[in-house]
Design a protein around this motif. Structure first.
Motif, PDB file in Angstrom:
ATOM      1  N   VAL A   7       0.858  -1.190   0.000  1.00 48.25           N
ATOM      2  CA  VAL A   7       0.000   0.000   0.000  1.00 48.25           C
ATOM      3  C   VAL A   7       0.893   1.238   0.000  1.00 48.25           C
ATOM      4  CG1 VAL A   7      -1.755   1.298   1.262  1.00 48.25           C
ATOM      5  CG2 VAL A   7      -1.844  -1.206   1.212  1.00 48.25           C
ATOM      6  N   GLU A  44      -3.266   5.730   1.153  1.00 47.82           N
ATOM      7  CA  GLU A  44      -4.616   5.320   1.555  1.00 47.82           C
ATOM      8  C   GLU A  44      -5.256   6.402   2.396  1.00 47.82           C
ATOM      9  OE1 GLU A  44      -6.987   1.558   3.645  1.00 47.82           O
ATOM     10  OE2 GLU A  44      -4.824   1.792   3.974  1.00 47.82           O
ATOM     11  N   ILE A  59      -7.471   3.959  -2.133  1.00 48.48           N
ATOM     12  CA  ILE A  59      -6.250   3.249  -1.776  1.00 48.48           C
ATOM     13  C   ILE A  59      -5.475   2.988  -3.068  1.00 48.48           C
ATOM     14  CG2 ILE A  59      -7.464   1.011  -1.818  1.00 48.48           C
ATOM     15  CD1 ILE A  59      -5.501   0.031   0.320  1.00 48.48           C
ATOM     16  N   LYS A  67     -12.749   3.295  -2.504  1.00 49.02           N
ATOM     17  CA  LYS A  67     -13.242   2.581  -1.329  1.00 49.02           C
ATOM     18  C   LYS A  67     -14.734   2.795  -1.076  1.00 49.02           C
ATOM     19  CE  LYS A  67     -10.467   2.431   2.275  1.00 49.02           C
ATOM     20  NZ  LYS A  67      -9.547   2.894   3.354  1.00 49.02           N
TER      21      LYS A  67
END
Length: 298
Positions: free
Chosen positions: A82, A85, A90, A146
């Motif tokens: 990642v 985020e 993300i 998201k």
């Protein structure tokens, strides 16, 4: 960031229906606006309202963007890189050899399987909404929304100049000229083949490129997509007589150099769906492409 979007109504919009304001002024899709009203996630001054509500100067509109959702993707624990985020988006750096979403051939082990596990571990009830996709053997940055709001906003903003997708490829031969634009239509061959070709029957496809490093047996090229067709960079470079190293579909398999096409989505720039702030993310070349460069320099 709050899970709610909020706006204060200016005097010029007094008397407008809230559905017209949200679509015409805020640029929200009909689907998003209707869904928020249907799920009782649309509020004015703290009270649930219908889409026919007429606005008053100073009204505070709020939309709850999170909701209970499910997706037919099994959670799987895996290492996910990642790189950015927040509550809305993300960005992950996908490794080569990974499919982004389950298919008939790849039911598990995909990036989406790993993301669902990651979300559940964090206690977030998100589903995977891919904003961009990469081929299985292309590495690099993948943007995932998201929630429905951020997916809608990012899909809307992909045509803006502030939304950039840039790649690094290592190709055979020497591109001439060393920088330019490839504007050739891409067509999917009939018969269920994965392969695409340059054909006037195809979709308009535009790739901008610039050579950034030269080697004895090829070049490193930076590319920016203006359109986003399947295999676009691979098809365009092959059509120029400069196939990507290791691309067995549009060039030749070269396991002595690299086990996949030497293509990496190294940069992603986009306006944040909530704030409009420009998010600009870059990643370095993966190890197998660095090793390829070392071999070519020798």
């Amino acid at each position: 960031m709050d899970s709610k979007l909020s706006f204060f109504v200016e005097k010029q919009y007094e008397g407008h229906k809230i559905k017209d304001y949200l679509k015409g002024v805020q640029g929200f899709s009909t689907r998003f606006v209707r869904g928020a009203a249907f799920d009782n996630r649309l509020f004015v001054n703290g009270e649930i309202v219908r889409l026919s509500y007429k606005l008053k100067h100073g009204d505070k509109i709020e939309i709850e963007v999170t909701k209970n959702e499910s997706q037919n993707v099994e959670p799987e624990k895996m290492d996910i890189d990642v790189v950015y985020e927040d509550v809305d988006v993300i960005v992950v750096n996908k490794s080569p050899g990974m499919v982004v979403h389950p298919t008939k051939s790849y039911q598990s082990g995909t990036l989406s399987n790993g993301l669902i596990y990651y979300f559940r571990e964090k206690g977030e009830n998100c589903i995977v909404r891919l904003v961009n996709r990469l081929d299985m053997d292309t590495s690099g940055l993948v943007l995932i929304a998201k929630n429905q709001f951020s997916h809608m906003a990012l899909a809307r903003d992909m045509i803006k100049e502030s939304f950039k997708k840039e790649y690094i490829a290592i190709v055979h031969g020497c591109l001439k000229p060393e920088s330019g634009t490839i504007d050739k239509p891409i067509y999917r061959e009939e018969g269920g083949s994965l392969k695409r070709t340059i054909d006037d029957r195809g979709q308009k496809s535009i790739t901008h490129y610039e050579v950034i490093e030269k080697y004895e047996g090829g070049e490193m090229v930076r590319l920016a997509l203006e359109t986003g067709r399947t295999h676009q960079i691979r098809v365009h470079l092959s059509s120029m007589g400069n196939p990507i190293y290791g691309d067995s579909l549009y060039g030749i398999e070269e396991k002595e150099y690299i086990n996949r096409q030497a293509l990496h989505a190294y940069r992603l720039q986009f306006p944040h769906p909530r704030t409009g702030k420009i998010i600009d993310i870059e990643t370095e070349l993966p190890n197998d492409m660095k090793e390829l460069v070392s071999k070519l320099k020798k």
